[in-house]
Design a protein around this motif. Structure first.
Motif, PDB file in Angstrom:
ATOM      1  N   THR A   3       0.839  -1.196   0.000  1.00  0.00           N
ATOM      2  CA  THR A   3       0.000   0.000   0.000  1.00  0.00           C
ATOM      3  C   THR A   3       0.877   1.249   0.000  1.00  0.00           C
ATOM      4  OG1 THR A   3      -0.144   0.143   2.407  1.00  0.00           O
ATOM      5  CG2 THR A   3      -1.817  -1.199   1.295  1.00  0.00           C
ATOM      6  N   THR A  19      -8.979   0.236  -2.250  1.00  0.00           N
ATOM      7  CA  THR A  19      -9.740  -0.740  -1.471  1.00  0.00           C
ATOM      8  C   THR A  19     -10.807  -0.127  -0.579  1.00  0.00           C
ATOM      9  OG1 THR A  19      -8.077  -0.720   0.276  1.00  0.00           O
ATOM     10  CG2 THR A  19      -7.838  -2.399  -1.430  1.00  0.00           C
ATOM     11  N   GLU A  68      -3.443   3.659   3.401  1.00  0.00           N
ATOM     12  CA  GLU A  68      -3.548   2.205   3.519  1.00  0.00           C
ATOM     13  C   GLU A  68      -4.556   1.613   2.530  1.00  0.00           C
ATOM     14  OE1 GLU A  68      -2.905  -0.297   7.630  1.00  0.00           O
ATOM     15  OE2 GLU A  68      -4.124   1.507   7.663  1.00  0.00           O
ATOM     16  N   GLU A  71      -3.604   0.621  -3.009  1.00  0.00           N
ATOM     17  CA  GLU A  71      -2.636  -0.420  -3.348  1.00  0.00           C
ATOM     18  C   GLU A  71      -1.781   0.057  -4.517  1.00  0.00           C
ATOM     19  OE1 GLU A  71      -4.255  -4.358  -3.893  1.00  0.00           O
ATOM     20  OE2 GLU A  71      -5.522  -4.144  -2.122  1.00  0.00           O
TER      21      GLU A  71
END
Length: 73
Positions: A3, A19, A68, A71
């Motif tokens: 990430t 995500t 986070e 990706e």
């Protein structure tokens, strides 16, 4: 899976996937962070929050929690 939070200062990476869900994902996309875009990590604060990046020619600060959800490769 790596990430944006894991990327070292001074590195350039390409976004492979977002995500997050709902309004958080929408906000990240509104900032110009979409699949395939290059991100240059300019600075990481001493405690890791926030992360300063350059995206599409402008500077942006991201919280660790948001980084986070991005990706990269």
């Amino acid at each position: 899976m790596k990430t944006l939070k894991d990327v070292a200062c001074g590195k350039k990476v390409k976004v492979t996937k977002l995500t997050g869900t709902g309004p958080v994902k929408r906000r990240i996309m509104d900032m110009g962070i979409t699949k395939g875009v290059d991100i240059f990590v300019r600075k990481v604060a001493p405690l890791g929050d926030p992360v300063e990046v350059t995206v599409r020619g402008y500077e942006l600060s991201l919280r660790k929690a948001d980084a986070e959800m991005i990706e990269v490769e």
